[in-house]
Design an enzyme around this catalytic site. Structure first.
Site, PDB file in Angstrom:
ATOM      1  N   TYR A  93      36.718  41.527  44.348  1.00 16.76           N
ATOM      2  CA  TYR A  93      37.209  42.558  43.436  1.00 16.76           C
ATOM      3  C   TYR A  93      36.482  43.871  43.656  1.00 16.76           C
ATOM      4  O   TYR A  93      36.937  44.936  43.245  1.00 16.76           O
ATOM      5  CB  TYR A  93      37.066  42.106  41.979  1.00 16.76           C
ATOM      6  CG  TYR A  93      35.678  42.301  41.402  1.00 16.76           C
ATOM      7  CD1 TYR A  93      35.352  43.438  40.691  1.00 16.76           C
ATOM      8  CD2 TYR A  93      34.686  41.339  41.596  1.00 16.76           C
ATOM      9  CE1 TYR A  93      34.083  43.620  40.179  1.00 16.76           C
ATOM     10  CE2 TYR A  93      33.419  41.520  41.090  1.00 16.76           C
ATOM     11  CZ  TYR A  93      33.117  42.651  40.376  1.00 16.76           C
ATOM     12  OH  TYR A  93      31.861  42.830  39.876  1.00 16.76           O
ATOM     13  N   GLU A 139      41.455  69.880  38.066  1.00 17.35           N
ATOM     14  CA  GLU A 139      40.969  68.671  38.758  1.00 17.35           C
ATOM     15  C   GLU A 139      40.638  68.978  40.207  1.00 17.35           C
ATOM     16  O   GLU A 139      39.612  68.530  40.739  1.00 17.35           O
ATOM     17  CB  GLU A 139      42.035  67.575  38.662  1.00 17.35           C
ATOM     18  CG  GLU A 139      41.580  66.216  39.177  1.00 17.35           C
ATOM     19  CD  GLU A 139      42.040  65.951  40.602  1.00 17.35           C
ATOM     20  OE1 GLU A 139      41.517  65.019  41.235  1.00 17.35           O
ATOM     21  OE2 GLU A 139      42.927  66.688  41.079  1.00 17.35           O
ATOM     22  N   ASN A 184      36.735  60.020  40.968  1.00 15.32           N
ATOM     23  CA  ASN A 184      37.584  61.150  41.352  1.00 15.32           C
ATOM     24  C   ASN A 184      37.444  61.563  42.817  1.00 15.32           C
ATOM     25  O   ASN A 184      37.758  62.702  43.177  1.00 15.32           O
ATOM     26  CB  ASN A 184      37.286  62.369  40.474  1.00 15.32           C
ATOM     27  CG  ASN A 184      38.476  63.302  40.366  1.00 15.32           C
ATOM     28  OD1 ASN A 184      39.593  62.954  40.736  1.00 15.32           O
ATOM     29  ND2 ASN A 184      38.239  64.504  39.864  1.00 15.32           N
ATOM     30  N   CYS A 235      29.831  42.602  37.854  1.00 18.81           N
ATOM     31  CA  CYS A 235      29.724  43.870  37.122  1.00 18.81           C
ATOM     32  C   CYS A 235      30.000  43.747  35.634  1.00 18.81           C
ATOM     33  O   CYS A 235      29.338  44.384  34.813  1.00 18.81           O
ATOM     34  CB  CYS A 235      30.619  44.923  37.758  1.00 18.81           C
ATOM     35  SG  CYS A 235      32.392  44.657  37.533  1.00 18.81           S
TER      36      CYS A 235
END
Length: 788
Positions: free
Chosen positions: A615, A546, A492, A370
């Site tokens: 990862y 949120e 999120n 990435c």
């Protein structure tokens, strides 16, 4: 154009003549032969030349011949002009009959001249004119005679792509006008000096970007002339963050310097508790890189007519930087087996990758992960003029079923059901933000847009992602294009644990709300500090705003019913580590803390499992399991020391040395479920780079690179990689083996080519140890001079 005096009787024998190349105010270098005007039999020089070249076509004239002047061969002569050394002269009275020819074009294109300076393109290592759309530039045209605005016409033509079309704005006709309009193509004469004219040319802020071929066309009473294409006069047109009318306009000059003109940056990696960094050479101005970036667009097969819109360009780049679907730039590889290519951790910059892809005519470069995809995207977009930055999200979720939740499935014994657990949380994930207005979205969604070139999920059938408005992501407006839902889940989503029931259905038993999307990081403007931009992607964790964003987003997902009223909890568990965490080669030690906030005794059945992870959050192997019962007194907090021995993990680690401790438990008295996952990595040593002597342009210097093997085992087939913009082109050094705990050093020589503050980057890779790198700041002075 050629002027010929011919007999009417020979009118059928019209021949082809070279053009006369006289310019106003200049003497003809050819020797003129005198002609007796009183003697009608005397031939002029033009006729004598033709008769000598072709006697059959032009016999001697007789006394009774009646002559006339005929203009011939206007369009066909230009290509013959270079091959004929002797040219006929013409009378001064005939000059007005000559074609208006273009002798030369001066695009004022050197890096030190006006155009490149005012267009902020003087850093590109190219000899072509590179300009930004929506901004004026100047050029000189030398003609065969003075330009007469009452009888002469002139316009420029710019063509891009294999099939330029006027209606698609890939064939641009730039007219000569009296007054320039900033919203359209046009040119105006601002200075004239005999046969030379200076044009001021304007391009609109909506022009198609790309590589244009330039020609000039003239029309006069004598006919039409079109200049030959010369690649030295090709023009590169880029997006313009300095132009208020361009949709990529960026208000801050400091940010333009950082996000467009800075050719070196920092990419972050690791875990949320152990943030590492590595310097990356973007090299967007390096020789050949702009051409390589445009080659990437061409290789996509998308029509150039769409390259005026940065949204389209970003979509193309997102798809083309990975090799899936379209043989793009980089082949991703997360297997741990990198035979036939380079370790992803070996790369220190984008230049070598893009040049290799261009040189091999579109063969994907092996291999990347990435941060490599992210680094190359920054290079390409900055090179094309789109403000861009590389962004790292720690604890980055990968939602695979559009639920906008990260789901963990367990059996009735709380053991993970691996075949169902396709969602994952990456320790970190690198993507990009690019800056642009979004007239295609509701007002307020312009600014930073997330774009991701790492192939994870398809978007409209292709592996790409974005651009997705950060504003839309922050407010949970996941229905807005492009791919806002996927990015929202990355930063999120809630982590929800599901337990299988006896009848095969699943019940939601636990959820973690503050587990995904932490320390979203990018390099700060004007410094090497880390800038936390989490607040741009999400409201503060746990705030009412949120939670509303999460519920808004998940209402568009496949598990909208997962959000029910929360249950009471009086036992909590969390994991910590000391300082920067365990080092590679040592035992890993963590602390597990349980807290009972009730006034009653609690007993916890706690299951622990540590796994070696890619990862990306993908499980590789479980290296340790344990189960224990813990008694907690009322309001007691109890800490447990947890250790993973080196011998348990040494043969299992891959790439980023990433591990994950999973804790799952149940409170006996209340049946409360406890669950958490803690990602950590084993820290690797840095390479130490020490310059030897002074650094000056054109003068040889040396650097010493030192490294100590932290492992109690031999490192096999070690490779060092060194590069630095303006210091040293990418260089690979096959070092060999390094003994257990041994210290080694290598000395490399280099000759700086650019002055100023430069960075030398080095990395080391082998199968046993990766993600080892270092950087050294080197200030290069101008070439020293010796007094004579």
């Amino acid at each position: 154009m050629t002027v010929e005096t011919r007999s009417i009787r020979e009118r059928s024998a019209v021949g082809r003549f070279p053009s006369v190349t006289l310019a106003i105010g200049e003497e003809n270098d050819e020797k003129k032969e005198e002609q007796d005007e009183n003697n009608p039999k005397q031939e002029n020089a033009c006729r004598r030349w033709l008769r000598k070249a072709c006697p059959c076509c032009c016999p001697h004239a007789h006394d009774d011949d009646v002559t006339e002047t005929i203009v011939t061969g206007i369009d066909e002569f230009d290509n013959e002009e270079e091959t004929i050394s002797e040219k006929p002269a013409t009378e001064s009275s005939e000059l007005n009959e000559l074609l208006l020819k273009v002798r030369s074009i001066d695009l004022v294109k050197s890096k030190s001249e006006e155009n490149r300076k005012v267009h902020h393109t003087d850093l590109y290592q190219s000899n072509n004119l590179i300009i930004r759309r929506g901004q004026k530039f100047v050029m000189w045209i030398t003609l065969s005679r003075p330009f007469n605005p009452t009888t002469d016409q002139l316009h420029l033509e710019l063509k891009t792509g294999s099939l330029p079309v006027v209606s698609k704005e890939t064939h641009v006709i730039v007219p000569l006008v009296k007054q320039l309009d900033q919203n359209s193509w046009g040119s105006r004469i601002i200075e004239q000096d005999s046969t030379k004219i200076k044009l001021m040319v304007n391009s609109p802020a909506t022009a198609v970007i790309g590589h244009y071929r330039l020609t000039v066309e003239t029309n006069s009473t004598s006919g039409q002339f079109v200049s030959e294409h010369n690649s030295a006069n090709d023009v590169y047109i880029l997006f313009n963050p300095w132009c208020e009318d361009d949709v990529v306009f960026l208000h801050s000059e400091e940010e333009r310097q950082e996000y467009v003109l800075n050719d070196v940056g920092i990419i972050y990696y690791g875990t949320m508790n152990q943030i590492g960094e590595r310097t990356w050479d973007y090299g967007q101005f390096d020789e050949g890189i702009l051409a390589a970036c445009l080659f990437v667009l061409e290789k996509s097969g998308t029509p150039p007519s769409g390259w005026a819109d940065p949204v389209n360009v970003v979509r193309v780049v997102s798809a083309m930087i990975n090799s899936v679907d379209d043989h793009g730039v980089i082949e991703g590889n997360w297997s741990g087996n990198y035979s036939g290519g380079s370790f992803p951790t070996m790369w220190s910059g984008s230049v070598e990758i893009l040049k290799e892809y261009h040189k091999n005519k579109g063969t994907p470069v092996k291999y990347g992960q990435c941060w490599v995809f992210g680094g190359v995207v920054t290079t390409v977009l900055r090179s094309l003029g789109i403000p861009c930055r590389t962004v790292t999200n720690f604890s980055s979720a990968h939602d695979t079923d559009v639920s906008l939740t990260t789901d963990v499935y367990l059996d009735n014994n709380l053991e993970p059901l691996e075949h169902l657990n396709s969602d994952s949380v990456w320790n970190f994930h690198v993507w990009n933000d690019c800056w642009m207005a979004r007239p295609d979205l509701p007002p307020g969604n312009g600014g930073w847009q997330a774009v991701d070139a790492t192939p994870q999920q398809t978007s409209q059938g292709t592996f790409r992602c974005g651009p997705a408005s950060l504003t839309a992501i922050r407010y949970g407006q996941v229905y807005l294009k492009h791919d806002a839902a996927f990015v929202f889940a990355e930063v999120n989503s809630d982590k929800i644990y599901w337990q299988r029931n006896v009848d095969g259905t699943f019940s939601q038993i636990y959820d973690e709300k503050n587990i995904v999307g932490h320390f979203i990081s990018t390099k700060a403007v004007g410094s090497d500090d880390r800038n936390d931009i989490t607040n741009l992607y999400k409201h503060p964790e746990g705030s009412e705003q949120e939670r509303i964003a999460v519920e808004t987003a998940c209402s568009y997902g496949t598990k909208a019913k997962a959000y029910s009223a929360p249950t009471a909890q009086d036992v909590s568990v969390h994991v910590t580590m000391e300082d920067d965490g365990p080092r590679m080669g040592d035992d890993a030690e963590l602390t597990i803390t349980l807290q009972n906030s009730s006034s009653e005794n609690r007993t916890v059945n706690l299951h622990s499992q540590v796994s070696v992870m890619y990862y990306t959050g993908v499980h590789k192997a479980t290296v340790k399991k344990d189960t224990t019962d813990i008694d907690l007194l009322p309001n007691e907090e109890k800490s447990l020391n947890w250790t993973l021995d080196y011998k348990d993990y040494k043969n299992q680690l891959i790439d980023q040395a990433a591990l994950m401790l999973t804790l799952l438990g149940r409170v006996v008295e209340t049946r409360q479920v406890l669950a958490t996952q803690f990602n950590f990595r084993l820290r690797t040593p840095d390479l130490i780079i020490n310059p030897i002597g002074k650094a000056a342009v054109g003068e040889k210097m040396a650097v010493k690179i030192s490294f100590t093997n932290p492992l109690p085992q031999v490192l096999k087939a070690v490779i060092f990689h060194v590069e630095g913009l303006g210091l040293l082109p990418p260089r690979k050094i096959n070092y060999g083996d390094i003994d257990s705990h041994a210290s080694v050093s290598i000395t490399e020589h280099l000759v700086p080519t650019l002055s100023g503050k430069r960075k030398l980057l080095a990395s080391m890779d082998c199968k046993q140890l990766t993600q080892v790198h270092g950087v050294s700041n080197i200030t290069v002075s101008n070439k020293s001079t010796t007094a004579t």
